[in-house]
Design a protein around this motif. Structure first.
Motif, PDB file in Angstrom:
ATOM      1  N   SER A 133       9.205  47.745  -7.144  1.00  0.00           N
ATOM      2  CA  SER A 133       8.615  48.630  -8.151  1.00  0.00           C
ATOM      3  C   SER A 133       7.388  49.353  -7.627  1.00  0.00           C
ATOM      4  CB  SER A 133       8.249  47.817  -9.395  1.00  0.00           C
ATOM      5  OG  SER A 133       7.372  46.785  -9.043  1.00  0.00           O
TER       6      SER A 133
ATOM      7  N   GLN B 137      12.116  42.604 -13.620  1.00  0.00           N
ATOM      8  CA  GLN B 137      11.627  43.892 -14.081  1.00  0.00           C
ATOM      9  C   GLN B 137      10.586  43.732 -15.185  1.00  0.00           C
ATOM     10  OE1 GLN B 137      14.952  46.364 -14.566  1.00  0.00           O
ATOM     11  NE2 GLN B 137      13.765  48.176 -15.090  1.00  0.00           N
ATOM     12  N   LEU B 138      10.799  42.719 -16.025  1.00  0.00           N
ATOM     13  CA  LEU B 138       9.839  42.451 -17.092  1.00  0.00           C
ATOM     14  C   LEU B 138       8.476  42.106 -16.491  1.00  0.00           C
ATOM     15  CD1 LEU B 138       8.959  41.662 -20.023  1.00  0.00           C
ATOM     16  CD2 LEU B 138      10.020  39.447 -19.638  1.00  0.00           C
TER      17      LEU B 138
ATOM     18  N   GLU C  42       7.383  45.479 -14.184  1.00  0.00           N
ATOM     19  CA  GLU C  42       7.101  46.747 -14.856  1.00  0.00           C
ATOM     20  C   GLU C  42       6.775  46.583 -16.332  1.00  0.00           C
ATOM     21  OE1 GLU C  42      10.342  49.486 -13.728  1.00  0.00           O
ATOM     22  OE2 GLU C  42      10.363  48.265 -11.922  1.00  0.00           O
ATOM     23  N   GLY C  43       6.975  45.380 -16.844  1.00  0.00           N
ATOM     24  CA  GLY C  43       6.624  45.124 -18.236  1.00  0.00           C
ATOM     25  C   GLY C  43       7.552  45.744 -19.251  1.00  0.00           C
ATOM     26  N   THR C  44       8.814  45.968 -18.853  1.00  0.00           N
ATOM     27  CA  THR C  44       9.746  46.549 -19.819  1.00  0.00           C
ATOM     28  C   THR C  44      10.631  45.468 -20.431  1.00  0.00           C
ATOM     29  OG1 THR C  44      11.240  46.988 -17.992  1.00  0.00           O
ATOM     30  CG2 THR C  44       9.868  48.810 -18.725  1.00  0.00           C
ATOM     31  N   ARG C  45      11.018  45.672 -21.662  1.00  0.00           N
ATOM     32  CA  ARG C  45      11.871  44.727 -22.365  1.00  0.00           C
ATOM     33  C   ARG C  45      13.220  44.569 -21.653  1.00  0.00           C
ATOM     34  NH1 ARG C  45      10.846  42.916 -27.635  1.00  0.00           N
ATOM     35  NH2 ARG C  45       8.870  43.866 -28.199  1.00  0.00           N
TER      36      ARG C  45
ATOM     37  N   SER D 225      11.631  49.288 -23.829  1.00  0.00           N
ATOM     38  CA  SER D 225      10.289  49.799 -24.107  1.00  0.00           C
ATOM     39  C   SER D 225       9.240  48.847 -23.558  1.00  0.00           C
ATOM     40  CB  SER D 225      10.094  49.956 -25.613  1.00  0.00           C
ATOM     41  OG  SER D 225       9.844  48.693 -26.180  1.00  0.00           O
ATOM     42  N   PRO D 226       8.133  49.368 -23.108  1.00  0.00           N
ATOM     43  CA  PRO D 226       7.081  48.498 -22.588  1.00  0.00           C
ATOM     44  C   PRO D 226       6.141  47.989 -23.681  1.00  0.00           C
ATOM     45  CG  PRO D 226       6.564  50.794 -22.112  1.00  0.00           C
ATOM     46  CD  PRO D 226       7.811  50.785 -22.952  1.00  0.00           C
ATOM     47  N   GLU D 227       6.461  48.284 -24.959  1.00  0.00           N
ATOM     48  CA  GLU D 227       5.583  47.901 -26.065  1.00  0.00           C
ATOM     49  C   GLU D 227       5.637  46.398 -26.314  1.00  0.00           C
ATOM     50  OE1 GLU D 227       3.618  50.144 -27.837  1.00  0.00           O
ATOM     51  OE2 GLU D 227       4.296  51.459 -26.211  1.00  0.00           O
TER      52      GLU D 227
ATOM     53  N   PHE E 137       3.748  40.236 -23.850  1.00  0.00           N
ATOM     54  CA  PHE E 137       4.643  39.710 -22.819  1.00  0.00           C
ATOM     55  C   PHE E 137       5.544  38.627 -23.408  1.00  0.00           C
ATOM     56  CE2 PHE E 137       4.811  36.881 -18.857  1.00  0.00           C
ATOM     57  CZ  PHE E 137       5.910  37.547 -18.343  1.00  0.00           C
TER      58      PHE E 137
ATOM     59  N   LYS F 112       8.275  40.092 -25.585  1.00  0.00           N
ATOM     60  CA  LYS F 112       9.339  40.718 -24.804  1.00  0.00           C
ATOM     61  C   LYS F 112      10.225  39.659 -24.141  1.00  0.00           C
ATOM     62  CE  LYS F 112       6.186  43.456 -22.872  1.00  0.00           C
ATOM     63  NZ  LYS F 112       5.545  44.470 -22.013  1.00  0.00           N
TER      64      LYS F 112
END
Lengths: 342, 311
Positions: A270, B250-251, B254-257, B278-280, B283, B286
């Motif tokens: 990433s 990836q979570l 990049e912090g995405t669901r 979504s990154p909303e 942690f 998600k």
């Protein structure tokens, strides 16, 4: 009292090593190191039960270092394999590198495993059951093939599942013995595989080998940031210790599903992966080796992946990296690993 | 007294590096919190601390208070919005790592043994933990200075049996990957636990299989089954196998669901996942969409039950 957030004291790389005296008590936490020049004299030494011993120990450089230098004078090239992170494939890569170099029948290769607590090299080389032979001249390495010798702490354990629960100084002693007492003989390449981190083993290897000269370090990483983060620390270590960096290899990059041939990035890069790190830090990028389940299997069975699956994409990637490592040391790629005749 | 507010201590160990100790620690912590427990995570990997990166709190710094360090909060005790049917009350989660103390994230910590020993001891005695039910301790690979120091200090400050006023050293979760290379190192760690009389709460086999996101076929990247055989050989409980989940990576990265293609199955159970990446959100919130959460939910229930029955 509240603990302080002061920056910890870093190790002094330039101080010459001297012989560590026999201590009567464990080293205290701010110990400058019994082998340092300041041993017994630093402010932190006040009140330490070892102070008198450290202060009266003979000064001057460690007399064993010239012995190590003499022993290793017959080794042409010394390469360290480093990574801040564990399990990224340092040992796998070290075995590949030594198999790669030894594929040329004119080169003799030595592989030394300095990971004391988790030695993997003997298993990967298929010589797990071997033990060391002691001769009048020293310790004989275990020969995997005509021109490939291996040394590891595993060969000295009575039971192969035994845990080696050693503190730093004891590990350093063993590494010194490996460098001083192993009869490597005439070697073209000595590859030194290290444990993860930036601690005792790395400092010792560096200080013992400094006088005899190291060609440089190959850094191994996986593509994701969690791993790159630790590798940055290792680059910092190499710079501080003035070890030349030959380059960086990205391992486990991309996986091709055997079912649908779709390539997925298991460990997603990433932040740009090793390629970007190499560019940012201005070091050579040696190549990317894809994740191939057969590499792990070959290691488990102690076979050479390069001879078992010569047609796989991973194999050609590894061979490319081996050649690049040679080039970085100023050798001709053809001399290191000749192209196969088709 | 140090560790006064801590009820149970669980170590996460492995002889081998890169098998996912920190990843397993993170998920155990999140799951414990999702089950309503208050959790602390202590990272004693000094030369390669990864816990700050896993929890996405790399820029946080430790604060100092009279008497010690205040750990970094990941989230406070709260109630999460409903995911399936009901709301979920979660416990607070806080972390401590050397990563929070270093001035620069790429600085190398080049320490010899005695200094590491001292730092580990300081982490165990000078951190002002809030009232926590579980303290997870993430360790570096191997069986050396950090481990010796950790156990020396812990055995002095904890109880081998649960009691009212001392923290209880419940035991260790040992992490491995399936290949023989990793197993042979982890066997050393199991022998280390035996020698030091640390109870092994369970073995987790990580990176067992990879589910291709394109065709949802499972490939055993690092073979499979080694962990279970090893657990049987050593007569310790086997908690289960955890597959590689790129969505979890990836979570973290990049912090995405986590989102999964239709028909993805883990352990034979269909994974729902989130509707969009979504990154909303928190942690921990998600993480509820991750395919590994049901697995860890099972592990943690078993661990909590085990720890209770012994006490």
């Amino acid at each position: 009292m509240a603990p302080s957030l002061e920056e910890p004291i870093q190790v002094d790389f330039d101080a010459p090593l001297k012989v560590a005296p026999k201590l009567v008590a464990p080293e205290p936490e701010h110990c400058p190191g019994p082998e340092s020049e300041k041993a017994g004299l630093a402010d932190n030494c006040a009140g330490c039960p070892n102070q008198a011993i450290c202060a009266s120990a003979p000064k001057g450089p460690d007399p064993d270092i010239p012995l190590i230098t003499a022993r290793l004078s017959s080794v042409k090239h010394k390469i360290l394999v480093l990574s801040g992170k564990g399990g990224v494939g340092k040992s796998t890569f070290s075995t590949m590198l030594s198999h790669g170099f030894s594929a040329n029948p004119d080169s003799t290769v030595g592989l030394m495993d300095t990971d004391i607590c988790g030695p993997s090299i003997p298993k990967m080389m298929g010589v797990e059951e071997e033990t060391i032979h002691v001769t009048a001249e020293g310790w004989e390495p275990v020969w995997v093939s005509e021109n490939l010798g291996v040394m590891s702490v595993q060969f000295m354990l009575p039971n192969r599942d035994d845990a080696v629960i050693w503190r730093g100084p004891k590990k350093n002693g063993l590494i010194k013995k490996f460098l001083m007492d192993v009869t490597w003989g005439e070697l073209d390449f000595l590859i030194v595989d290290t444990p993860p981190g930036t601690s005792d083993e790395h400092l010792s290897v560096n200080s013992f080998l400094k006088a005899s000269g190291v060609d440089g370090a190959v850094l191994v990483t996986t593509p994701q940031e969690v791993s790159l983060l630790d590798v940055r620390k290792e680059i910092d270590f190499c710079r501080k210790a003035s070890i030349p960096i030959l380059g960086i290899v990205e391992n486990m990059s991309g996986f091709v599903c055997p079912g649908c041939k779709h390539e997925s990035q298991i460990f997603r890069a990433s932040t740009g992966g090793a390629r970007k790190l190499a560019k940012d830090e201005n070091i050579a990028f040696l190549g990317a080796v894809p994740l191939d389940p057969r590499i792990g299997m070959a290691c488990d069975y102690g076979e050479s992946f390069l001879t078992a699956y010569p047609d796989s994409p991973a194999c050609s990637a590894i061979k490319q990296v081996v050649r690049r490592v040679g080039e970085q040391m100023g050798l001709r790629a053809e001399d290191v690993l000749p192209e196969e005749d088709q | 007294m140090p560790l006064d507010n801590v009820r149970n201590i669980v170590l996460v160990l492995s002889g081998k590096g890169g098998v996912g100790k920190s990843s397993i620690t993170t998920q155990l912590a999140l799951t414990l919190s999702l089950q309503g427990h208050t959790v602390g995570v202590l990272d004693i990997d000094l030369t390669g601390p990864s816990i700050p990166r896993f929890f996405g709190i790399e820029s946080s710094k430790v604060r100092q208070a009279p008497g010690g360090w205040i750990p970094v909060d990941v989230h406070a005790k709260q109630t999460l919005p409903p995911r399936n049917s009901e709301e979920q009350a979660i416990g607070a989660l806080s972390c401590m790592s050397l990563g929070f103390i270093l001035p620069n994230r790429s600085d190398a910590v080049i320490w010899r043994g005695p200094k590491k020993t001292a730092m580990v001891r300081q982490f165990l005695t000078d951190v002002l933990w809030p009232e926590i039910d579980y303290l997870l301790i993430d360790t570096p690979p191997g069986t050396s200075d950090e481990h010796i120091s950790l156990l020396e200090t812990l055995l002095k400050n904890t109880n081998p049996t649960p009691s009212a006023n001392l923290p209880y050293l419940a035991g260790a979760v040992v992490v491995t990957t399936p290949q023989a290379i990793s197993i042979s190192d982890v066997k050393k760690e199991l022998n280390f636990c035996r020698k030091t009389a640390i109870r092994v709460l369970g073995v987790v086999e990580n990176m067992a299989g990879f589910v291709c996101p394109n065709c949802s076929e499972c490939t055993n990247v690092f073979s499979k089954g080694g962990g279970e055989i090893m657990a049987r050989d050593f007569a310790v409980p086997f908690l289960g196998s955890v597959p590689i989940d790129p969505a979890f990576v990836q979570l973290v990265e990049e912090g995405t669901r986590p989102v999964y293609p239709e028909g993805t199955k883990v352990d034979g159970i269909e994974v729902a996942g989130a509707l969009d990446a979504s990154p909303e959100g928190l942690f921990v919130d998600k993480y509820r969409d991750c395919s590994l959460y049901p697995l860890f939910d099972g592990f943690v229930k078993r661990l909590v039950q085990d720890i209770k029955t012994i006490s």
